[in-house]
Design a protein around this motif. Structure first.
Motif, PDB file in Angstrom:
ATOM      1  N   ARG A 187      -4.923 -39.064  13.939  1.00  0.00           N
ATOM      2  CA  ARG A 187      -6.435 -39.238  13.509  1.00  0.00           C
ATOM      3  C   ARG A 187      -6.673 -38.071  12.482  1.00  0.00           C
ATOM      4  N   ALA A 188      -6.213 -36.833  12.419  1.00  0.00           N
ATOM      5  CA  ALA A 188      -6.678 -35.863  11.589  1.00  0.00           C
ATOM      6  C   ALA A 188      -5.636 -35.956  10.193  1.00  0.00           C
ATOM      7  N   LYS A 189      -4.583 -36.859  10.182  1.00  0.00           N
ATOM      8  CA  LYS A 189      -4.097 -36.776   8.965  1.00  0.00           C
ATOM      9  C   LYS A 189      -4.660 -37.384   8.128  1.00  0.00           C
ATOM     10  N   PRO A 190      -4.298 -37.092   6.556  1.00  0.00           N
ATOM     11  CA  PRO A 190      -4.816 -37.482   5.557  1.00  0.00           C
ATOM     12  C   PRO A 190      -4.646 -38.946   5.140  1.00  0.00           C
ATOM     13  N   GLY A 191      -5.867 -39.642   5.184  1.00  0.00           N
ATOM     14  CA  GLY A 191      -5.738 -41.135   4.603  1.00  0.00           C
ATOM     15  C   GLY A 191      -6.041 -42.091   5.825  1.00  0.00           C
ATOM     16  N   VAL A 192      -6.864 -41.794   6.664  1.00  0.00           N
ATOM     17  CA  VAL A 192      -7.189 -42.657   7.615  1.00  0.00           C
ATOM     18  C   VAL A 192      -8.601 -42.147   8.101  1.00  0.00           C
ATOM     19  N   ILE A 193      -9.394 -43.343   8.452  1.00  0.00           N
ATOM     20  CA  ILE A 193     -10.526 -43.219   8.726  1.00  0.00           C
ATOM     21  C   ILE A 193     -11.120 -43.911  10.271  1.00  0.00           C
ATOM     22  N   ALA A 194     -12.062 -43.624  10.930  1.00  0.00           N
ATOM     23  CA  ALA A 194     -12.407 -44.348  11.916  1.00  0.00           C
ATOM     24  C   ALA A 194     -13.754 -45.072  11.597  1.00  0.00           C
ATOM     25  N   VAL A 195     -14.060 -46.651  11.985  1.00  0.00           N
ATOM     26  CA  VAL A 195     -15.262 -47.183  11.893  1.00  0.00           C
ATOM     27  C   VAL A 195     -15.448 -47.852  13.082  1.00  0.00           C
ATOM     28  N   ASN A 196     -16.624 -48.269  13.058  1.00  0.00           N
ATOM     29  CA  ASN A 196     -17.296 -48.796  14.177  1.00  0.00           C
ATOM     30  C   ASN A 196     -17.455 -50.274  13.955  1.00  0.00           C
ATOM     31  N   ALA A 197     -18.088 -51.154  15.022  1.00  0.00           N
ATOM     32  CA  ALA A 197     -18.195 -52.526  14.814  1.00  0.00           C
ATOM     33  C   ALA A 197     -18.868 -53.113  13.556  1.00  0.00           C
ATOM     34  N   ALA A 198     -19.655 -52.059  12.991  1.00  0.00           N
ATOM     35  CA  ALA A 198     -20.381 -52.368  11.630  1.00  0.00           C
ATOM     36  C   ALA A 198     -19.529 -52.125  10.472  1.00  0.00           C
ATOM     37  N   GLY A 199     -18.438 -51.512  10.564  1.00  0.00           N
ATOM     38  CA  GLY A 199     -17.734 -51.085   9.410  1.00  0.00           C
ATOM     39  C   GLY A 199     -17.945 -49.561   9.070  1.00  0.00           C
ATOM     40  N   ARG A 200     -18.721 -48.900   9.654  1.00  0.00           N
ATOM     41  CA  ARG A 200     -19.181 -47.525   9.308  1.00  0.00           C
ATOM     42  C   ARG A 200     -18.441 -46.680  10.057  1.00  0.00           C
ATOM     43  N   ARG A 201     -18.226 -45.292   9.408  1.00  0.00           N
ATOM     44  CA  ARG A 201     -17.591 -44.107   9.836  1.00  0.00           C
ATOM     45  C   ARG A 201     -18.863 -43.630  10.932  1.00  0.00           C
ATOM     46  N   PHE A 202     -18.515 -43.058  12.005  1.00  0.00           N
ATOM     47  CA  PHE A 202     -19.176 -42.748  12.970  1.00  0.00           C
ATOM     48  C   PHE A 202     -19.094 -41.183  13.401  1.00  0.00           C
ATOM     49  N   VAL A 203     -17.994 -40.589  12.966  1.00  0.00           N
ATOM     50  CA  VAL A 203     -17.663 -39.401  13.465  1.00  0.00           C
ATOM     51  C   VAL A 203     -16.551 -38.497  12.792  1.00  0.00           C
ATOM     52  N   ASN A 204     -16.223 -37.380  12.794  1.00  0.00           N
ATOM     53  CA  ASN A 204     -15.453 -36.677  12.175  1.00  0.00           C
ATOM     54  C   ASN A 204     -13.883 -36.939  12.783  1.00  0.00           C
ATOM     55  N   GLU A 205     -13.018 -37.469  12.148  1.00  0.00           N
ATOM     56  CA  GLU A 205     -11.823 -38.124  12.840  1.00  0.00           C
ATOM     57  C   GLU A 205     -11.000 -37.038  13.237  1.00  0.00           C
ATOM     58  N   ALA A 206     -10.920 -35.849  12.655  1.00  0.00           N
ATOM     59  CA  ALA A 206     -10.237 -34.540  12.928  1.00  0.00           C
ATOM     60  C   ALA A 206     -10.586 -33.784  14.146  1.00  0.00           C
ATOM     61  N   LEU A 207     -12.098 -34.054  14.735  1.00  0.00           N
ATOM     62  CA  LEU A 207     -12.412 -33.629  15.890  1.00  0.00           C
ATOM     63  C   LEU A 207     -11.427 -33.762  17.141  1.00  0.00           C
ATOM     64  N   SER A 208     -11.580 -32.792  18.219  1.00  0.00           N
ATOM     65  CA  SER A 208     -10.721 -33.038  19.479  1.00  0.00           C
ATOM     66  C   SER A 208     -10.844 -34.311  19.931  1.00  0.00           C
ATOM     67  N   TYR A 209      -9.946 -34.774  20.570  1.00  0.00           N
ATOM     68  CA  TYR A 209      -9.972 -36.324  21.031  1.00  0.00           C
ATOM     69  C   TYR A 209     -11.102 -36.614  21.971  1.00  0.00           C
ATOM     70  N   HIS A 210     -11.519 -35.361  22.714  1.00  0.00           N
ATOM     71  CA  HIS A 210     -12.764 -35.432  23.596  1.00  0.00           C
ATOM     72  C   HIS A 210     -13.838 -35.786  22.884  1.00  0.00           C
ATOM     73  N   GLU A 211     -14.159 -34.971  21.711  1.00  0.00           N
ATOM     74  CA  GLU A 211     -15.429 -34.959  21.006  1.00  0.00           C
ATOM     75  C   GLU A 211     -15.245 -36.208  20.292  1.00  0.00           C
ATOM     76  N   PHE A 212     -14.115 -36.702  19.965  1.00  0.00           N
ATOM     77  CA  PHE A 212     -14.044 -38.055  19.054  1.00  0.00           C
ATOM     78  C   PHE A 212     -14.575 -39.186  20.030  1.00  0.00           C
ATOM     79  N   VAL A 213     -14.392 -39.141  21.238  1.00  0.00           N
ATOM     80  CA  VAL A 213     -14.874 -40.430  22.126  1.00  0.00           C
ATOM     81  C   VAL A 213     -16.284 -40.079  22.484  1.00  0.00           C
ATOM     82  N   LEU A 214     -16.586 -38.820  22.502  1.00  0.00           N
ATOM     83  CA  LEU A 214     -17.983 -38.694  22.646  1.00  0.00           C
ATOM     84  C   LEU A 214     -18.819 -39.512  21.664  1.00  0.00           C
ATOM     85  N   GLY A 215     -18.173 -39.285  20.500  1.00  0.00           N
ATOM     86  CA  GLY A 215     -18.730 -40.106  19.191  1.00  0.00           C
ATOM     87  C   GLY A 215     -18.761 -41.660  19.614  1.00  0.00           C
TER      88      GLY A 215
END
Length: 577
Positions: free
Chosen positions: A345-373
C-alpha cells in the motif's frame, strides 16, 4: 491421549503467544502445567504474524544505542490512546514489560532483538520513537523441536517462497536485487541452497523467522520444561470450589474429564474473531465477516468466563485491530485471506479507491488507520467494495497482495477473479463497476502531483513511518509515483480484523474481574481474551503481542508466587463418560 494427571498446579487454555508465555513462566517457576489446545497445532495467529513485540524502554534499546523512557512512552500513549479507560493496565504494561522480556530471555528459549529502524505508527506525536521499541524474534532452527516441529503451525504459504522457505526483513531487499547486485545474488543463492537441504528432511524450511520463530521459541520453552500439551481438546466448563476456579471439564474425543488446578486457570483462547454472534454484537456492520486470524478464535474464553460472572471490558474506541485484506482461493480449494500490512500500500504507484472511484485515505497510513478510513467511507454498508489500483510496472516491481514481485505471468490470478486487468482506465472502471469518468479523473488528479513526487490530497510520504514503508530507492518521494502504463490492474480489498480488542476485564495481575471489580480467584486472562489495554487503538507495531507476552508473564509469576489456598480437591474429580 487424555492428560497424564488428574491435578495440575496451572492449566492454560490456548497455545498462542500469551498462553504459551504464561505456561512457560509457571513451569520455569517449578509448577506442574497443562496446556489445552483445541487445534492440532501450537502458535495460533502468532505463527502467521510478523512476530513484532512492542515494549517501550526495553533494555535492548540501550544496548543498541537507542534512547527511550517510560516518561516518553506515557507521553506518546496519552495522545494515541487518549481515553482514560484501562490507564492502570497501561501503567502496569509499561512498568513490567521490560522486566518480562529480561526474565523470559533469562529463563526460557525466547530471544528477541531490537528493530532499530521501525517508527511508531504516529511518529509526529510527542514521545514517539523511530525504532527500538519494537522487538523481533531471533531466527530459530525448527529442527531443535524434534518431532514437535510437526506440531508448530506453519506460516501462511503466501508469506513463504518456493513452497515453504521463510525469509526475514533483511533478506527481502537482497531478493529484490538478484541479478543486479553480486552480493545480493550470492546471499539469495545461499538462502535457497540452505532451504533445499532442509527440504530433504522436512516438509518445509526449518529456518524460522517472524511470528513462526516467536511461536517456536515459546513452544521450545514448554518442551524443555516437559509441559504437557493436550491437542484437539475442547473445554466444556470451568469447575468451581466455592467462589474459586478449581479446574475445568475437558472433552477429548467422546469422553469428558474433570481436571483440577491447584493454583488457577489461564484463559488465552484467542478472542472472538470467528464468532458470528459476537461480531454482530460488537463490530460495525461495514466491517463484514473477513478475519485474518486463525479460525480457532471463536470466543471460547469469553463464554467460559461469562458463566461464572466475569465482566467484559467494552471500553474500546474500536472493537478490533484492523487490516485491509484481499480474498482468494488456494490450489487445494481453501479460502485465503491476505493481510495488506506493509508490502504494497505504501509503495510508489498504487492508490486505493472506493466504490465511487475516488481516493478516501492516505494509503501509507498504518493498516489499522487505513481500515478505519474504509469503515468511515463505507457509511455502515456491508460489502461496500474498495480497490487497490496500479499499473504493470508497479505489479512487476512490488507485487500486489499475494502476487509476488517479478511475477511474469498473472493470468491465473486474472482468471480466478482475484486480479482485474484492463487495457485502459475506462475498461478497468467498467470491470469494477465504477463510472469511467470518475476513475479517470481520480487517476489524472493523483498523477498530476505524483509526477513530481507530491500527494496534495492526502500528503502520502509525509512522515518517517510512511517513508519507511515506501521504496527508499525511489526519488523524490518513496511513497508516490504516477500510474501511467497499461495494462492497469485492480484488486478488491475488504475490512478485516487482526484480532479482537473487546475482552475480559482484568486487573494488573491479569486476574479476571467480576462486574463489581473484584477478582475471580484462580482465573486469569491474557492475549486477546483480555480486553485491549490500548482500548482498540494501534500505536505501533506489536502492540498486541507486547501486552500478550507481558500479561502472560504477569499471570505466570502471580500464579507461582501465590499460596495454595485450596484446602481439598472436589470429590467429583475423575472421568465421566
Amino acid at each position: 491421549m487424555m492428560p497424564a494427571h488428574e491435578t495440575y498446579d496451572v492449566i492454560v487454555i490456548g497455545a498462542g503467544a500469551g498462553g504459551m508465555t504464561a505456561a512457560a513462566v509457571a513451569a520455569a517457576e517449578g509448577l506442574r502445567v497443562l496446556v489445552i489446545e483445541k487445534t492440532a497445532f501450537v502458535g495460533g495467529t502468532t505463527a502467521w504474524s510478523g512476530g513484532m513485540v512492542w515494549i517501550p524502554a526495553n533494555s535492548k534499546m540501550k544496548e543498541a544505542g537507542l534512547s527511550d523512557s517510560v516518561t516518553d512512552a506515557v507521553q506518546y500513549l496519552s495522545s494515541t490512546v487518549p481515553e482514560p479507560a484501562n490507564a492502570g493496565l497501561r501503567a502496569a504494561f509499561l512498568a513490567r514489560g521490560p522486566e518480562a522480556i529480561s526474565w523470559l530471555e533469562a529463563n526460557t528459549e525466547l530471544r528477541l532483538q531490537p528493530v532499530k529502524v521501525y517508527p511508531d505508527y504516529y511518529p509526529e506525536r510527542l514521545g514517539a520513537t523511530s525504532g527500538g521499541r519494537v522487538l523481533e524474534p531471533v531466527a530459530f532452527d525448527g529442527k531443535r523441536l524434534g518431532e514437535g516441529f510437526a506440531r508448530l503451525r506453519a506460516p501462511l504459504p503466501e508469506f513463504t517462497l518456493f513452497g515453504g522457505m521463510m525469509v526475514n526483513r533483511q533478506d527481502i531487499p537482497h531478493l529484490r536485487r538478484v541479478g543486479k547486485s553480486l552480493r545480493s545474488t550470492l546471499r539469495a543463492a545461499r538462502l535457497v541452497a540452505a532451504y533445499a537441504l532442509q527440504r530433504l528432511r522436512s516438509p518445509r524450511g526449518t529456518t524460522l523467522h517472524l511470528g513462526n520463530a516467536l511461536a517456536a521459541r515459546l513452544y521450545a520453552s514448554l518442551l524443555a520444561r516437559r509441559v504437557e500439551i493436550l491437542f484437539s481438546a475442547d473445554v466444556e466448563d470451568l469447575s468451581m470450589q466455592g467462589d474459586r476456579v478449581a479446574g475445568l471439564v475437558i472433552r477429548h474425543g467422546a469422553r469428558d474429564r474433570l481436571i483440577a488446578a491447584r493454583r488457577g486457570v489461564v484463559l488465552a483462547t484467542g478472542g472472538f474473531s470467528h464468532d458470528p454472534a459476537l461480531r454482530k454484537r460488537f463490530f460495525p456492520p461495514a466491517a463484514g465477516q473477513v478475519s485474518a486470524t486463525n479460525s480457532s478464535g471463536t470466543g471460547d474464553g469469553l463464554r467460559l468466563a461469562a458463566t461464572i460472572g466475569a465482566a467484559l471490558n467494552t471500553d474500546a474506541t474500536s472493537p478490533a485491530y484492523w487490516v485491509p485484506a484481499s480474498l482468494f482461493t488456494r490450489a487445494d480449494g481453501s479460502r485465503g485471506v491476505f493481510p495488506h500490512t506493509v508490502t504494497d500500500r505504501a509503495k510508489p504507484g498504487v492508490i486505493a479507491v472506493n466504490a465511487a472511484g475516488r481516493r478516501f485515505v492516505n494509503e501509507a497510513l498504518s493498516y489499522h488507520e487505513f481500515v478505519l478510513g474504509m469503515l468511515r467511507d463505507g457509511k455502515g454498508e456491508p460489502d461496500r467494495p474498495f480497490y487497490l489500483i496500479c499499473d504493470r510496472p508497479f505489479l512487476w516491481a512490488y507485487g500486489l497482495g499475494r502476487i509476488k514481485p517479478f511475477t511474469r505471468n498473472v493470468r491465473r490470478y486474472v482468471a480466478s477473479g482475484e486480479l482485474i486487468e484492463a487495457a485502459d482506465v475506462a475498461q478497468l472502471a467498467a470491470k469494477t463497476g465504477i463510472k469511467p469518468s470518475v476513475l479517470t479523473a481520480t487517476l489524472a488528479s493523483y498523477n498530476d502531483g505524483a509526477k513530481e513526487g507530491r500527494d496534495p490530497e492526502f500528503g502520502r510520504g509525509s512522515t518517517i513511518y510512511q517513508r519507511h514503508l515506501g521504496d527508499a530507492g525511489h526519488k523524490p518521494n518513496p511513497c508516490v509515483a504516477p500510474i501511467l502504463h497499461a495494462p492497469f490492474f485492480a484488486m478488491r480489498i475488504y475490512p478485516a480484523d487482526l484480532g479482537t480488542a473487546i475482552g475480559l476485564k482484568v486487573d494488573a495481575q491479569a486476574r479476571v474481574l467480576r462486574e463489581d471489580g473484584t477478582p475471580i480467584a484462580g482465573l486469569y486472562a491474557c492475549g486477546n481474551d483480555m480486553g485491549s489495554i490500548m482500548n482498540g487503538n494501534y500505536p505501533g507495531p506489536g502492540i498486541t503481542l507486547g501486552p500478550a507476552l507481558t500479561f502472560g508473564y504477569i499471570a505466570g509469576r502471580h500464579l507461582a508466587e501465590g499460596a495454595v489456598t485450596m484446602a481439598a480437591m472436589p470429590a467429583a474429580v475423575g472421568t465421566r463418560v
